[in-house]
Design a protein around this motif. Structure first.
Motif, PDB file in Angstrom:
ATOM      1  N   GLU A  50      -3.392 -19.225  12.519  1.00 31.79           N
ATOM      2  CA  GLU A  50      -4.631 -18.780  11.883  1.00 31.79           C
ATOM      3  C   GLU A  50      -4.310 -17.429  11.256  1.00 31.79           C
ATOM      4  O   GLU A  50      -3.685 -16.576  11.902  1.00 31.79           O
ATOM      5  CB  GLU A  50      -5.695 -18.634  12.972  1.00 31.79           C
ATOM      6  N   LEU A  51      -4.711 -17.244  10.009  1.00 32.02           N
ATOM      7  CA  LEU A  51      -4.456 -15.963   9.339  1.00 32.02           C
ATOM      8  C   LEU A  51      -5.551 -14.981   9.739  1.00 32.02           C
ATOM      9  O   LEU A  51      -6.722 -15.172   9.413  1.00 32.02           O
ATOM     10  CB  LEU A  51      -4.444 -16.152   7.818  1.00 32.02           C
ATOM     11  N   LEU A  52      -5.159 -13.917  10.452  1.00 31.24           N
ATOM     12  CA  LEU A  52      -6.150 -12.929  10.882  1.00 31.24           C
ATOM     13  C   LEU A  52      -6.316 -11.842   9.830  1.00 31.24           C
ATOM     14  O   LEU A  52      -7.395 -11.316   9.626  1.00 31.24           O
ATOM     15  CB  LEU A  52      -5.737 -12.290  12.208  1.00 31.24           C
ATOM     16  N   LYS A  53      -5.207 -11.505   9.157  1.00 29.15           N
ATOM     17  CA  LYS A  53      -5.282 -10.432   8.176  1.00 29.15           C
ATOM     18  C   LYS A  53      -4.073 -10.500   7.250  1.00 29.15           C
ATOM     19  O   LYS A  53      -2.971 -10.818   7.692  1.00 29.15           O
ATOM     20  CB  LYS A  53      -5.263  -9.089   8.922  1.00 29.15           C
ATOM     21  N   VAL A  54      -4.301 -10.205   5.974  1.00 25.98           N
ATOM     22  CA  VAL A  54      -3.168 -10.025   5.070  1.00 25.98           C
ATOM     23  C   VAL A  54      -3.352  -8.688   4.382  1.00 25.98           C
ATOM     24  O   VAL A  54      -4.454  -8.339   3.951  1.00 25.98           O
ATOM     25  CB  VAL A  54      -3.016 -11.218   4.070  1.00 25.98           C
ATOM     26  N   GLU A  55      -2.286  -7.915   4.363  1.00 25.46           N
ATOM     27  CA  GLU A  55      -2.344  -6.608   3.710  1.00 25.46           C
ATOM     28  C   GLU A  55      -1.175  -6.485   2.755  1.00 25.46           C
ATOM     29  O   GLU A  55      -0.105  -7.060   2.979  1.00 25.46           O
ATOM     30  CB  GLU A  55      -2.254  -5.487   4.746  1.00 25.46           C
ATOM     31  N   THR A  56      -1.405  -5.723   1.694  1.00 21.18           N
ATOM     32  CA  THR A  56      -0.329  -5.489   0.739  1.00 21.18           C
ATOM     33  C   THR A  56      -0.101  -3.997   0.655  1.00 21.18           C
ATOM     34  O   THR A  56      -1.003  -3.199   0.932  1.00 21.18           O
ATOM     35  CB  THR A  56      -0.711  -6.044  -0.635  1.00 21.18           C
ATOM     36  N   ARG A  57       1.088  -3.628   0.266  1.00 17.77           N
ATOM     37  CA  ARG A  57       1.432  -2.212   0.236  1.00 17.77           C
ATOM     38  C   ARG A  57       2.353  -1.936  -0.945  1.00 17.77           C
ATOM     39  O   ARG A  57       3.351  -2.625  -1.128  1.00 17.77           O
ATOM     40  CB  ARG A  57       2.166  -1.862   1.537  1.00 17.77           C
ATOM     41  N   VAL A  58       1.996  -0.936  -1.718  1.00 21.40           N
ATOM     42  CA  VAL A  58       2.954  -0.397  -2.689  1.00 21.40           C
ATOM     43  C   VAL A  58       3.714   0.659  -1.901  1.00 21.40           C
ATOM     44  O   VAL A  58       3.114   1.618  -1.405  1.00 21.40           O
ATOM     45  CB  VAL A  58       2.241   0.225  -3.904  1.00 21.40           C
ATOM     46  N   LEU A  74      -0.733 -13.048  12.017  1.00 20.92           N
ATOM     47  CA  LEU A  74      -0.954 -14.477  12.264  1.00 20.92           C
ATOM     48  C   LEU A  74      -1.198 -14.718  13.747  1.00 20.92           C
ATOM     49  O   LEU A  74      -0.573 -14.070  14.595  1.00 20.92           O
ATOM     50  CB  LEU A  74       0.275 -15.280  11.822  1.00 20.92           C
ATOM     51  N   ARG A  75      -2.095 -15.661  14.037  1.00 22.42           N
ATOM     52  CA  ARG A  75      -2.324 -16.015  15.447  1.00 22.42           C
ATOM     53  C   ARG A  75      -1.899 -17.464  15.650  1.00 22.42           C
ATOM     54  O   ARG A  75      -2.376 -18.374  14.954  1.00 22.42           O
ATOM     55  CB  ARG A  75      -3.791 -15.843  15.804  1.00 22.42           C
ATOM     56  N   ILE A  76      -1.007 -17.676  16.581  1.00 25.82           N
ATOM     57  CA  ILE A  76      -0.573 -19.040  16.894  1.00 25.82           C
ATOM     58  C   ILE A  76      -1.758 -19.751  17.544  1.00 25.82           C
ATOM     59  O   ILE A  76      -2.284 -19.293  18.556  1.00 25.82           O
ATOM     60  CB  ILE A  76       0.664 -19.038  17.823  1.00 25.82           C
ATOM     61  N   ARG A  77      -2.180 -20.816  16.913  1.00 23.17           N
ATOM     62  CA  ARG A  77      -3.430 -21.454  17.343  1.00 23.17           C
ATOM     63  C   ARG A  77      -3.404 -21.871  18.804  1.00 23.17           C
ATOM     64  O   ARG A  77      -4.360 -21.685  19.545  1.00 23.17           O
ATOM     65  CB  ARG A  77      -3.731 -22.670  16.461  1.00 23.17           C
ATOM     66  N   GLU A  78      -2.273 -22.446  19.204  1.00 22.96           N
ATOM     67  CA  GLU A  78      -2.226 -23.049  20.535  1.00 22.96           C
ATOM     68  C   GLU A  78      -2.215 -22.040  21.681  1.00 22.96           C
ATOM     69  O   GLU A  78      -2.698 -22.338  22.778  1.00 22.96           O
ATOM     70  CB  GLU A  78      -0.983 -23.948  20.621  1.00 22.96           C
ATOM     71  N   THR A  79      -1.634 -20.857  21.426  1.00 23.63           N
ATOM     72  CA  THR A  79      -1.491 -19.883  22.521  1.00 23.63           C
ATOM     73  C   THR A  79      -2.322 -18.623  22.305  1.00 23.63           C
ATOM     74  O   THR A  79      -2.374 -17.768  23.188  1.00 23.63           O
ATOM     75  CB  THR A  79      -0.012 -19.447  22.643  1.00 23.63           C
ATOM     76  N   SER A  80      -2.874 -18.460  21.107  1.00 22.53           N
ATOM     77  CA  SER A  80      -3.593 -17.242  20.701  1.00 22.53           C
ATOM     78  C   SER A  80      -2.674 -16.033  20.565  1.00 22.53           C
ATOM     79  O   SER A  80      -3.147 -14.911  20.401  1.00 22.53           O
ATOM     80  CB  SER A  80      -4.737 -16.901  21.662  1.00 22.53           C
ATOM     81  N   GLN A  81      -1.377 -16.257  20.669  1.00 20.11           N
ATOM     82  CA  GLN A  81      -0.411 -15.162  20.493  1.00 20.11           C
ATOM     83  C   GLN A  81      -0.447 -14.675  19.043  1.00 20.11           C
ATOM     84  O   GLN A  81      -0.390 -15.478  18.112  1.00 20.11           O
ATOM     85  CB  GLN A  81       0.990 -15.682  20.831  1.00 20.11           C
ATOM     86  N   GLU A  82      -0.534 -13.359  18.881  1.00 21.91           N
ATOM     87  CA  GLU A  82      -0.518 -12.783  17.532  1.00 21.91           C
ATOM     88  C   GLU A  82       0.880 -12.310  17.182  1.00 21.91           C
ATOM     89  O   GLU A  82       1.571 -11.741  18.028  1.00 21.91           O
ATOM     90  CB  GLU A  82      -1.485 -11.593  17.463  1.00 21.91           C
TER      91      GLU A  82
END
Ligand code: NDP
Ligand code: CA
Length: 337
Positions: free
Chosen positions: A148-156, A173-181
């Motif tokens: 699951e995409l929790l956040k996307v950030e971009t950086r110059v 990213l959060r692994i759906r099955e374990t909730s591990q980020e």
């Protein structure tokens, strides 16, 4: 000291590389439906593919690969070889640089269950090339059924507090099955040689580390990209000596156990320009040691397999080779899952 992932071999789509509008469907039948071989797919494993795919505009009009036939750089067929190489290894996460056809990748990889984000360089050299397809930049794709995409950030990336022309994409990213980020970041540092440029890359590396640490510190981190720096450059040590992230380089940890110091592979790019042959290691996959262990990496082809004209070529669509690493998440695997 694990065996390589799979023997790297390139299968071509001979005569079916999609000179028709139907190309994507042809590709799906011939390549995309292939079973993913030994691909590890479990919630405590993450397979990462890192690749500078070679911008179409730069490769065709700017790089001057003197031993590469013009036809091998034709976008209409080259684009399928790029896709073929990516899907061949069934990565969970795909980190790319020199992307100047994000919409194509998004469309085709979308059919394979991937979702992605792209961030262009502020003043991409592609924009100065006739017939360009827009700026090049960095992209990350991930398997939607796994994460699951929790956040996307971009950086110059900043150098001494001033924005440079190089960028990074960072995903939580959060692994759906374990909730591990997990945090995944990719970048393409300033190219070319010289002491000043080496200093500049080091500053860009520090800026990325500061950004990742301040936003995602404490989580498992993977930082990969085209650093345009050999292992002897300061930025390499900067990545490996970060106090809190405690990172290692995935390809450097798989050498012979008797090696006193971890060794990087001899090359990640091998090309011939008018000025001569360039064969060196500048692409890396760094990971936080406390969170991951490396289970396997994909071997690079030998000089003989690559051929005398080096790359790009008909068999290899970019002047860089893809790096593929299987990570095991230590915490998620504690109970032997
Ligand atoms: P970089 O120095 O980081 O390099 C840009 C690209 O050139 C990279 O993708 C790099 O590939 C590739 N490259 C590296 N070495 C060579 C080589 N020997 N021959 C050909 N290509 C090479 O670029 P910047 O981000 O600093 O951007 C370049 C700047 O140049 C832009 O800001 C733009 O303003 C300017 N520019 C102006 C032009 C004009 O016509 N006015 C034309 C082109 C650029 P890799 O990382 O794989 O080594
Ligand atoms: Ca390039």
């Amino acid at each position: 000291n694990l065996p390589p992932l799979v023997k790297r071999s390139f299968r071509r789509l001979q005569g079916q590389s999609g000179d028709t509008p139907d190309g994507v469907r042809v590709l799906q039948w011939n390549v995309l439906s292939r079973v993913c071989g030994e691909a590890v797919s479990s919630p405590c494993h993450v397979r990462v593919l890192q690749w500078n795919v070679l911008s179409q505009a730069l490769g065709q009009m700017n790089d001057n690969f003197v031993c590469c036939p013009d036809e091998a750089l034709e976008w209409r067929s080259r684009r399928y070889h790029i896709i073929e190489e990516i899907v061949e290894y069934c990565p969970d996460v795909i980190c790319l640089q020199e992307v100047d056809h994000f919409n194509f990748l998004k469309t085709v990889l979308g059919t394979q269950g991937y979702r992605g984000a792209f961030f262009p360089k502020p003043d991409s050299p592609c924009l100065y090339i006739k017939g360009n397809n827009g700026p090049d930049g960095c992209a990350i794709f991930f398997k939607e059924d796994k994460f699951e995409l929790l956040k996307v950030e971009t950086r110059v990336l900043e150098v001494w507090r001033v924005q440079s022309n190089q960028v990074a994409v960072v995903m939580l990213l959060r692994i759906r099955e374990t909730s591990q980020e997990i945090c995944v970041a990719t970048t393409h540092l300033k190219a070319r040689t010289g002491a000043l440029l080496s200093t500049l890359r080091n500053e860009q590396g520090k800026d990325l580390l500061d950004f990742v640490t301040s936003h995602y510190g404490g989580r498992p981190v993977i930082i990969c990209g085209d650093f345009n720096a050999e292992p002897t450059e300061p930025v390499y040590l900067t990545l490996l000596s970060h106090q809190s992230l405690r990172m290692a380089s995935a390809y450097a940890t798989t050498g012979d156990v008797s090696d006193a110091a971890p060794r990087e592979p001899p090359y990640t790019t091998w090309k011939i320009r008018e000025e001569g042959e360039v064969c060196h290691t500048i692409d890396y996959v760094f990971y936080s040691l406390d969170s991951f262990s490396v289970e396997a990496v994909l071997d690079f082809p030998t000089g003989e397999e690559i051929g005398e004209g080096r790359v790009p070529s008909f068999g290899y669509p970019s002047d860089h080779f893809s790096l593929v690493c299987d990570f095991r998440l230590k915490s998620a695997c504690e109970l032997g899952s």
